[in-house]
Write an enzyme that holds these catalytic residues in place. Sequence first.
Site, PDB file in Angstrom:
ATOM      1  N   ALA A 299    -103.882   2.940 -88.261  1.00 16.67           N
ATOM      2  CA  ALA A 299    -103.376   2.320 -89.483  1.00 16.67           C
ATOM      3  C   ALA A 299    -102.243   1.348 -89.202  1.00 16.67           C
ATOM      4  CB  ALA A 299    -102.914   3.397 -90.461  1.00 16.67           C
TER       5      ALA A 299
ATOM      6  N   TRP B 140     -94.682   6.129 -91.573  1.00 14.05           N
ATOM      7  CA  TRP B 140     -95.272   6.244 -92.909  1.00 14.05           C
ATOM      8  C   TRP B 140     -94.096   6.336 -93.895  1.00 14.05           C
ATOM      9  CZ3 TRP B 140    -100.539   5.951 -93.586  1.00 14.05           C
ATOM     10  CH2 TRP B 140    -101.308   6.056 -92.423  1.00 14.05           C
TER      11      TRP B 140
ATOM     12  N   LEU C 112     -98.039   3.516 -85.814  1.00 13.48           N
ATOM     13  CA  LEU C 112     -98.303   2.402 -84.905  1.00 13.48           C
ATOM     14  C   LEU C 112     -99.045   2.955 -83.708  1.00 13.48           C
ATOM     15  CD1 LEU C 112     -94.954   1.341 -83.135  1.00 13.48           C
ATOM     16  CD2 LEU C 112     -95.333   3.532 -84.188  1.00 13.48           C
TER      17      LEU C 112
ATOM     18  N   ASN D 263     -90.486   8.696 -80.410  1.00  5.99           N
ATOM     19  CA  ASN D 263     -89.874  10.029 -80.304  1.00  5.99           C
ATOM     20  C   ASN D 263     -88.746  10.048 -79.276  1.00  5.99           C
ATOM     21  OD1 ASN D 263     -91.133  10.113 -77.798  1.00  5.99           O
ATOM     22  ND2 ASN D 263     -92.628  11.657 -78.359  1.00  5.99           N
TER      23      ASN D 263
ATOM     24  N   HIS E 115     -91.974  17.963 -85.398  1.00  6.35           N
ATOM     25  CA  HIS E 115     -93.004  18.603 -84.585  1.00  6.35           C
ATOM     26  C   HIS E 115     -94.044  19.298 -85.473  1.00  6.35           C
ATOM     27  CE1 HIS E 115     -89.809  19.157 -81.155  1.00  6.35           C
ATOM     28  NE2 HIS E 115     -90.202  17.911 -81.275  1.00  6.35           N
TER      29      HIS E 115
ATOM     30  N   ALA F 113    -102.340  17.535 -82.563  1.00  6.96           N
ATOM     31  CA  ALA F 113    -101.492  18.726 -82.638  1.00  6.96           C
ATOM     32  C   ALA F 113    -101.920  19.693 -83.731  1.00  6.96           C
ATOM     33  CB  ALA F 113    -100.038  18.318 -82.868  1.00  6.96           C
TER      34      ALA F 113
ATOM     35  N   ASN G 228     -95.029  16.587 -78.075  1.00  9.10           N
ATOM     36  CA  ASN G 228     -95.787  15.406 -77.672  1.00  9.10           C
ATOM     37  C   ASN G 228     -96.606  15.646 -76.409  1.00  9.10           C
ATOM     38  OD1 ASN G 228     -96.361  12.518 -78.143  1.00  9.10           O
ATOM     39  ND2 ASN G 228     -95.372  12.262 -76.153  1.00  9.10           N
TER      40      ASN G 228
END
Length: 577
Positions: A39, A68, A95, A103, A509, A543, A555
């Site tokens: 997106a 977002w 992105l 992060n 997370h 995740a 991550n």
Amino acid sequence: MTQRAATTDYLILGGGSAGCVLAARLSEEPRLTVTLVEAGRDLTLDTMPPAIRSRYPGRAYLDTGNIWASLRAYMGQPPGNLDERADRRYEQARLLGGGSAINALLANRGAPSDYDEWEARGATGWSWEDCLPYFLKLERDCDFGGPLHGLDGPLPVRRLTPERLSPFVTRVAETLAAMGHVRRADQNGPWEPGVFAAAAVVGEAGERVPTSVGYLTPAVRRRPNLRIVTGRLAERIVFEGRRAIGAVLRPAEGGEGQETIAAANVVVSSGAIHTPALLMRSGVGPGADLAALAIPVAADRRGVGRNLMEHPSIAVSAYLRPEGRVRDPDEHHEQAILRFSSGLDGTPDGDMHGAILSRSGWHAVGLRLGSLFFWVNKSYSTGAVRLGSADPRIEPLVDFRMLSDWRDLERLKGALRLGAATLTHPMMTAMTDAAFPASYTPRVAAIARPGRGLALQRGTLAGLLDVAGPARRLLIKTVVTGGIGLSDLLADDAALTRYVMTNVGGTWHPTCSCRMGAPDDPLAVTDAAGRVYGTDGLRVCDASLMPSIPCANTNVPTIMIAEKIADSIRSEVHSGR
């Protein structure tokens, strides 16, 4: 008007940490055509802006162009029977590269017992012994070798050297050692409590290496069987009976026009919040909830969106005297970690985590504050992601219900006490002053926003902190904490409980909302290969698959999951299944 594109073998919906890995690994098979949809915008080594390239991520994750922007979430649980909580903005990347692009860069894996628990909960083949080869596969450890370290993977892992640590972080590590916490060299070595220099995914020049760069290299992007589509939002998955046959996309920034991409296989890799939302919009989820929104049910799976987990967090901060402040403002801020055990009955070793932060924000005030940012490494509270609307432009309803399990509450209270004892220790007095309780509240986030007026306010407060002298503690209590003092909380357990329950935050997370499990588990969403129960040709890979949250920044475990799922898919292709 809807346009139909040519069929692709694997359509990956979501170009975050997992989606980029999956696209790179599957396109290694020349016989497979792969389409990756994201997106947000593309992100390459050449197009990374300074705020993302930097080792310090404090600007990148506050930039609404990277996230977002309208996503919000409830943190703690409702008090009593009344839900009077306020939701907060919840920063999730939008992105290419996802969370790995904004992060804190940290590269830790969690405890071996985390993955053995996954297998015990029905995720067959996900024990520590099964997962370790994929942790090794993803990394190129620049400091350590041996059986616990990969040497030639796409992601370089480095520890901060002593000369790069801020004076504050160095002094905190020394203080913790004096308090009995052993200093250790390698947080990805044998699992044990201690104080460690942070292991981070950074390149040779110290730049960030997101998966859109480490995995989707220029050579990978030139593969004729790989197509990368950015700026397109997955509206819904298209089904023919129970088989997923593609997806409908729309421009992510609004506007008219849809595109339908046909696919032999669809993989949803949109993260633990947007993956269950996309599944539910497509008719895969709790049947009654979908029917209430007039969404035709393709597969009634009660577990979609449930079991949502996070690491509940709280912090203790202190004013930094000039000699304690960072030397390089572009240096990574999470420079060392404390892994410790709460000692609460039934909890494992290393069930708590403390990040030692050299600064508490990108701005002038943040440069004058050092923090111990604690989270419950082995948390038990669960929440849910639900749809409030079938419209893909409307964000899902996110309720983490952190601290709904009493064990998480008690351990976070204990962490605040530990932070207070550390920052008020006699060894710290030459470096810090006026310790206070802290959390990433909406007020803190608002103060950190760019803007000339806010910059003036921050500059004024920073100057006052420097000249306040004996009045500094009162200034912080009045202006920063809203009248709450650290000594007040430590003297009153009920007040401490209220403070932690009111101010608990997350750690960005989100996990476990489409968890793997056994076929007879009614709340399991997928099997151990990520295949969604009750459907054909549909998988999840991110995740959200985790059966329980690991004792780690999530991550690297998410990248491990993508490596393992990709290997599983390629094995099936080779075997003709």
